[in-house]
Design a protein around this motif. Structure first.
Motif, PDB file in Angstrom:
ATOM      1  N   TYR A  97       1.902   3.251  -2.434  1.00 48.40           N
ATOM      2  CA  TYR A  97       1.658   4.321  -3.400  1.00 48.40           C
ATOM      3  C   TYR A  97       0.845   5.461  -2.789  1.00 48.40           C
ATOM      4  O   TYR A  97       1.199   6.634  -2.943  1.00 48.40           O
ATOM      5  N   HIS A  98      -0.237   5.138  -2.107  1.00 44.88           N
ATOM      6  CA  HIS A  98      -1.137   6.165  -1.568  1.00 44.88           C
ATOM      7  C   HIS A  98      -0.888   6.507  -0.097  1.00 44.88           C
ATOM      8  O   HIS A  98      -1.474   7.465   0.409  1.00 44.88           O
ATOM      9  N   TYR A  99      -0.059   5.726   0.588  1.00 40.64           N
ATOM     10  CA  TYR A  99       0.077   5.878   2.039  1.00 40.64           C
ATOM     11  C   TYR A  99       1.542   5.940   2.463  1.00 40.64           C
ATOM     12  O   TYR A  99       2.416   5.430   1.784  1.00 40.64           O
ATOM     13  N   LYS A 100       1.772   6.536   3.610  1.00 42.03           N
ATOM     14  CA  LYS A 100       3.064   6.555   4.307  1.00 42.03           C
ATOM     15  C   LYS A 100       2.821   5.924   5.673  1.00 42.03           C
ATOM     16  O   LYS A 100       1.711   6.023   6.212  1.00 42.03           O
ATOM     17  N   ILE A 123       0.829  -1.204   0.000  1.00 38.09           N
ATOM     18  CA  ILE A 123       0.000   0.000   0.000  1.00 38.09           C
ATOM     19  C   ILE A 123       0.868   1.261   0.000  1.00 38.09           C
ATOM     20  O   ILE A 123       0.453   2.307   0.498  1.00 38.09           O
ATOM     21  N   SER A 183      -8.186  -1.738  -6.005  1.00 38.84           N
ATOM     22  CA  SER A 183      -7.200  -1.175  -6.930  1.00 38.84           C
ATOM     23  C   SER A 183      -7.754   0.094  -7.560  1.00 38.84           C
ATOM     24  O   SER A 183      -8.920   0.139  -7.964  1.00 38.84           O
ATOM     25  N   ASP A 184      -6.903   1.122  -7.650  1.00 36.78           N
ATOM     26  CA  ASP A 184      -7.301   2.317  -8.387  1.00 36.78           C
ATOM     27  C   ASP A 184      -7.075   2.069  -9.879  1.00 36.78           C
ATOM     28  O   ASP A 184      -6.732   0.943 -10.287  1.00 36.78           O
ATOM     29  N   CYS A 216      -6.101   1.126  -2.696  1.00 32.02           N
ATOM     30  CA  CYS A 216      -6.793   2.114  -1.858  1.00 32.02           C
ATOM     31  C   CYS A 216      -7.487   1.317  -0.766  1.00 32.02           C
ATOM     32  O   CYS A 216      -8.305   0.436  -1.061  1.00 32.02           O
ATOM     33  N   ALA A 275      -2.826   0.597  -8.019  1.00 26.35           N
ATOM     34  CA  ALA A 275      -2.379   0.869  -6.648  1.00 26.35           C
ATOM     35  C   ALA A 275      -3.542   0.641  -5.684  1.00 26.35           C
ATOM     36  O   ALA A 275      -4.694   0.947  -6.010  1.00 26.35           O
TER      37      ALA A 275
END
Length: 112
Positions: free
Chosen positions: A54-57, A52, A90-91, A97, A95
């Motif tokens: 791509y969208h998150y840290k 995960i 998946s977006d 979500c 990636a």
């Protein structure tokens, strides 16, 4: 699409949880984080590896409510024991979500 029975769906244990810890997972073959989530007093804190990044840290994941499948058994991922499946979609680029809960639900609640 495969049709399943209601009884088959009932066997899948999807629970509400809150991410309590997340960190980079450099040993993973594909970019991923190690994630720990609290699923309440009955289940406790479980860990997983999740792609995960791509969208998150890691720091933005702490405190986020998530949905996890907690009865798939354990899986070894690059020397790390995964104990649940973190759910997401998946977006348009593939990636992930995360599937989320809103408003807030207590940890450990079973999905209906």
């Amino acid at each position: 699409m495969t049709i399943i029975t209601y009884e088959e769906f009932e066997r899948v244990d999807l629970r509400s949880g809150t991410i309590v810890k997340a960190e980079e997972f450099p040993r993973a073959k594909k970019p991923a984080f190690k994630v720990w989530a609290d699923f309440g007093p009955e289940i406790g804190v479980l860990q997983t590896s999740a792609q995960i990044t791509y969208h998150y840290k890691p720091e933005t994941l702490i405190g986020r409510q998530i949905i996890g499948c907690v009865n798939l058994g354990e899986k070894n991922i690059a020397g790390f024991t995964s104990q649940f499946l973190l759910l997401g979609f998946s977006d348009e680029n593939g990636a992930i979500c995360l599937a989320s809960i809103g408003p807030k639900a207590p940890n450990g609640q079973k999905l209906h």
